[in-house]
Design a protein around this motif. Structure first.
Motif, short mmCIF file in Angstrom:
data_model
loop_
_atom_site.label_atom_id
_atom_site.label_comp_id
_atom_site.label_asym_id
_atom_site.label_seq_id
_atom_site.Cartn_x
_atom_site.Cartn_y
_atom_site.Cartn_z
N PHE A 95 2.40 1.23 26.89
CA PHE A 95 2.71 2.65 26.89
C PHE A 95 4.20 2.86 27.20
CE2 PHE A 95 -1.39 5.05 27.03
CZ PHE A 95 -0.96 6.14 26.30
N ALA A 96 4.71 2.12 28.16
CA ALA A 96 6.12 2.26 28.53
C ALA A 96 7.03 1.84 27.38
CB ALA A 96 6.42 1.44 29.79
N LEU A 145 13.30 9.91 18.87
CA LEU A 145 13.77 11.25 19.21
C LEU A 145 15.26 11.40 18.90
CD1 LEU A 145 12.68 13.84 20.50
CD2 LEU A 145 13.28 12.90 22.72
N ASN A 146 16.02 10.37 19.21
CA ASN A 146 17.45 10.39 18.87
C ASN A 146 17.67 10.42 17.36
OD1 ASN A 146 18.26 10.41 21.55
ND2 ASN A 146 18.35 8.18 21.67
N HIS A 162 9.64 4.20 25.26
CA HIS A 162 11.04 3.83 25.01
C HIS A 162 11.36 3.95 23.52
CE1 HIS A 162 14.85 1.71 25.17
NE2 HIS A 162 14.41 0.93 24.21
N ASN A 163 10.47 3.45 22.67
CA ASN A 163 10.66 3.56 21.22
C ASN A 163 10.63 5.03 20.77
OD1 ASN A 163 10.82 0.80 21.02
ND2 ASN A 163 8.71 0.53 20.40
N ILE A 203 3.64 -2.80 13.83
CA ILE A 203 3.57 -1.34 13.75
C ILE A 203 4.97 -0.74 13.88
CG2 ILE A 203 2.71 0.73 14.90
CD1 ILE A 203 0.28 -0.85 15.72
N THR A 204 5.28 0.17 12.97
CA THR A 204 6.60 0.80 12.98
C THR A 204 6.57 2.25 13.43
OG1 THR A 204 6.36 1.41 10.66
CG2 THR A 204 7.46 -0.68 11.13
N SER A 205 5.41 2.87 13.45
CA SER A 205 5.29 4.29 13.77
C SER A 205 4.82 4.48 15.21
CB SER A 205 4.29 4.92 12.80
OG SER A 205 3.74 6.09 13.32
#
Length: 142
Positions: A41-42, A52-53, A46-47, A11-13
């Protein structure tokens, strides 16, 4: 447990990861597997910070001239672009709010949350600036 881990590999999304995690969460009530899902979830959070960046970099790169959909008026196109970026960061964050374990208060969590808040505010302000410019241009055209 191996099946769960393999399901997340391809999964990439972020959105797809969260949907899959919700499905597993509904199915699995076993303690050790539940803890494994919480750790997922953690990792997804992080991903999300990385994504977001990437959204922040995209905004900085194209804010002066956003990519527009063909035949889209410039004001509507700029607002649509900003809303797309905002939706891209807001939808996953709303899902993370439903899981207090993820938003427990680590340094990385606080950094990601601050980045999210800053980026959401910036995107909303971008939209408002374009809208106000459009309103003032229609006033002068009268």
């Amino acid at each position: 447990q191996e099946f769960i881990n393999q399901s997340f590999v391809a999964i990439t999304s972020i959105e797809t990861s969260l949907k899959l995690l919700d499905k597993f969460k509904r199915i699995l009530q076993h303690g050790s597997l539940r803890a494994d899902l919480e750790s997922k979830f953690a990792v997804i959070f992080h991903n999300y910070g990385i994504e977001l960046n990437m959204v922040q970099e995209t905004y900085e790169k194209y804010k002066s001239q956003p990519p527009l959909v063909r035949n889209m008026p410039p004001v509507a196109g700029n607002i649509l672009w900003a809303r797309h970026l905002l939706r891209r960061i807001m939808d996953p964050m709303q899902r993370f709010h439903s899981n207090p374990v993820v938003l427990s208060g680590s340094k990385e969590t606080k950094r990601i949350t601050r980045t999210y808040n800053k980026m959401a505010k910036t995107l909303v302000e971008f939209e408002i600036v374009w809208y106000q410019a459009w309103v003032s241009s229609t006033e002068t055209a009268k």
